[in-house]
Design a protein around this motif. Structure first.
Motif, mmCIF file in Angstrom:
data_model
loop_
_atom_site.group_PDB
_atom_site.id
_atom_site.type_symbol
_atom_site.label_atom_id
_atom_site.label_comp_id
_atom_site.label_asym_id
_atom_site.label_seq_id
_atom_site.Cartn_x
_atom_site.Cartn_y
_atom_site.Cartn_z
ATOM 1 N N ALA A 186 0.809 16.091 23.718
ATOM 2 C CA ALA A 186 -0.652 16.142 23.729
ATOM 3 C C ALA A 186 -1.184 17.416 24.382
ATOM 4 O O ALA A 186 -2.237 17.928 23.989
ATOM 5 N N ASP A 187 -0.482 17.930 25.395
ATOM 6 C CA ASP A 187 -0.962 19.104 26.116
ATOM 7 C C ASP A 187 -0.334 20.405 25.637
ATOM 8 O O ASP A 187 -0.603 21.465 26.209
ATOM 9 N N VAL A 188 0.522 20.330 24.626
ATOM 10 C CA VAL A 188 1.130 21.546 24.087
ATOM 11 C C VAL A 188 0.090 22.264 23.232
ATOM 12 O O VAL A 188 -0.493 21.651 22.328
ATOM 13 N N PRO A 189 -0.172 23.539 23.503
ATOM 14 C CA PRO A 189 -1.202 24.248 22.725
ATOM 15 C C PRO A 189 -0.859 24.254 21.239
ATOM 16 O O PRO A 189 0.301 24.388 20.855
ATOM 17 N N GLU A 190 -1.896 24.094 20.450
ATOM 18 C CA GLU A 190 -1.718 24.179 19.008
ATOM 19 C C GLU A 190 -1.361 25.606 18.617
ATOM 20 O O GLU A 190 -1.858 26.567 19.202
ATOM 21 N N MET B 200 0.845 -1.181 0.000
ATOM 22 C CA MET B 200 0.000 0.000 0.000
ATOM 23 C C MET B 200 0.879 1.229 0.000
ATOM 24 O O MET B 200 1.765 1.356 0.835
ATOM 25 N N ALA B 201 0.675 2.128 -0.906
ATOM 26 C CA ALA B 201 1.563 3.271 -1.054
ATOM 27 C C ALA B 201 0.789 4.568 -0.952
ATOM 28 O O ALA B 201 -0.275 4.711 -1.527
ATOM 29 N N ILE B 202 1.332 5.524 -0.194
ATOM 30 C CA ILE B 202 0.745 6.839 -0.108
ATOM 31 C C ILE B 202 1.846 7.855 -0.190
ATOM 32 O O ILE B 202 3.025 7.549 -0.054
ATOM 33 N N THR B 203 1.463 9.079 -0.424
ATOM 34 C CA THR B 203 2.417 10.174 -0.422
ATOM 35 C C THR B 203 2.222 10.965 0.846
ATOM 36 O O THR B 203 1.120 11.415 1.140
ATOM 37 N N THR B 204 3.269 11.135 1.622
ATOM 38 C CA THR B 204 3.180 11.818 2.888
ATOM 39 C C THR B 204 4.080 13.037 2.879
ATOM 40 O O THR B 204 5.259 12.935 2.571
ATOM 41 N N GLN B 205 3.563 14.168 3.256
ATOM 42 C CA GLN B 205 4.349 15.375 3.306
ATOM 43 C C GLN B 205 4.967 15.524 4.694
ATOM 44 O O GLN B 205 4.325 15.274 5.706
ATOM 45 N N GLU B 206 6.207 15.885 4.729
ATOM 46 C CA GLU B 206 6.893 16.065 5.998
ATOM 47 C C GLU B 206 6.324 17.285 6.699
ATOM 48 O O GLU B 206 6.135 18.347 6.103
ATOM 49 N N THR B 207 6.018 17.152 7.968
ATOM 50 C CA THR B 207 5.488 18.260 8.746
ATOM 51 C C THR B 207 6.388 18.502 9.938
ATOM 52 O O THR B 207 7.150 17.644 10.360
ATOM 53 N N THR B 208 6.272 19.690 10.509
ATOM 54 C CA THR B 208 7.067 20.027 11.677
ATOM 55 C C THR B 208 6.303 19.776 12.969
ATOM 56 O O THR B 208 6.886 19.805 14.036
ATOM 57 N N ARG B 209 5.019 19.554 12.879
ATOM 58 C CA ARG B 209 4.222 19.318 14.078
ATOM 59 C C ARG B 209 4.367 17.874 14.526
ATOM 60 O O ARG B 209 4.047 16.945 13.766
ATOM 61 N N PRO B 210 4.820 17.600 15.740
ATOM 62 C CA PRO B 210 4.939 16.224 16.220
ATOM 63 C C PRO B 210 3.555 15.648 16.496
ATOM 64 O O PRO B 210 2.595 16.381 16.749
ATOM 65 N N PRO B 211 3.429 14.323 16.477
ATOM 66 C CA PRO B 211 2.118 13.703 16.695
ATOM 67 C C PRO B 211 1.660 13.854 18.138
ATOM 68 O O PRO B 211 2.459 13.803 19.070
ATOM 69 N N ARG B 212 0.357 14.003 18.307
ATOM 70 C CA ARG B 212 -0.240 14.060 19.639
ATOM 71 C C ARG B 212 -0.819 12.707 20.045
ATOM 72 O O ARG B 212 -0.846 12.377 21.220
#
Length: 306
Positions: A254-258, A1-13
């Motif tokens: 998780a608790d870091v404000p967006e 299964m292949a997708i295109t993912t863009q690199e982001t600077t926001r870490p996962p919550r």
């Protein structure tokens, strides 16, 4: 299964924020197999061959115990060993980098696993034979590579260890299907169960773990179970019926404000300009006078009409 993912600077919550393919049913099964090993006192290391952005690795690492090692292997942005593997990596995983994996993993765990950056063929030289209790194979979909990964898994697992083969029946991964069923028919691999995406097996005795698994599933109302016999093997098939994922702690972010979205540009306070008055069309009398009469009489008529 292949997708295109863009690199982001926001870490996962949350775990669901990590890109990748790890269905809820497989999360339930990973959790059950690993917990059962721990309750039975089975010791051994954990191994994931092909980790992508780290979703399943993050999940599996919760079951790492003191004295055990967790190893993950992936090409990341490294060079593939052959042209076919290079084409596969370019098409399906062009946005994958080791830094993205590490950022995602460290959002949930204090320390990184042991990371092998390179083709899966390096695993047998880096991981000791008979040292692993759980091996997840999810690297190349090419037959030659999957065949080697399965062979390595057999050598690395403890006698009753569990191997999980991803994408064993997808229409775009026939190489995985051939290698997986070849291992069942000719290589001594015993299927324990099949999910929609993965084959779970062992080179040990499958019956005790199958019986325990079916007992667990029969107590649930969110999973369909069916069995059939093929080539002397009992095949247990599982399908989710609205399953919910096992509880998984949120990340350290998780608790870091967006960060707030940029505010829209303020509207201008100046009133809108009034629309220009339409030009009046000359009357028929004026048009006739302009076209036919001498200029002196035309000016006289215009003056009289105002």
């Amino acid at each position: 299964m292949a997708i295109t993912t863009q690199e982001t600077t926001r870490p996962p919550r949350r775990l669901d924020d990590v890109p990748g393919w790890f269905p809820v049913l497989d999360q339930v099964l990973f959790d059950w197999f690993l917990r059962r090993q721990e309750e039975a006192g089975t010791r051994g290391d954990l191994l994931e061959v092909g980790t992508y952005m780290g979703k399943s690795a993050i999940f599996t690492a919760r079951h790492l115990r003191a004295g055990e090692t967790y190893t993950v292997c992936d090409l990341f942005e490294g060079d593939a060993p052959d042209d076919a593997n290079r084409a596969e990596s370019t098409k399906s995983y062009s946005k994958l980098t080791r830094s993205i994996f590490e950022q995602n993993y460290l959002a949930f765990h204090e320390e990184l696993p042991r990371v092998l950056q390179g083709p899966s063929s390096v695993v047998p030289t880096e991981v000791a034979p008979g040292s692993c209790r759980f091996v997840h194979v999810d690297a190349s979909h090419l037959y030659e590579h999957v065949h080697g990964d399965i062979k390595a898994a057999r050598e690395l697992l403890v006698p009753d260890g569990i191997v999980v083969l991803d994408d064993f029946r997808s229409e775009h991964t026939p190489g995985v299907s051939i290698a997986a069923w070849e291992a069942v028919l000719n290589g001594g691999l015993n299927p324990i169960c099949l999910s929609t995406q993965k084959l779970y097996g062992t080179w040990g005795d499958p019956e005790p773990v199958q019986e325990a698994l079916m007992e667990m599933i029969e107590q649930r109302t969110d999973c369909h179970l069916s069995t059939q016999t093929a080539a002397g093997h009992r095949i247990v098939r599982l399908k989710s019926k609205g399953m919910r994922a096992p509880e998984f702690p949120p990340s350290r972010y998780a608790d870091v404000p967006e960060e707030p979205e940029p505010a829209p540009a303020p509207a201008s306070s100046a009133p809108p300009a009034a629309p220009a008055a339409p030009r009046r069309r000359p009357s028929r009398v004026r048009r006739v006078a302009r076209d036919l009469l001498p200029p002196v009489l035309t000016r006289a008529i215009r003056k009289a009409m105002h």
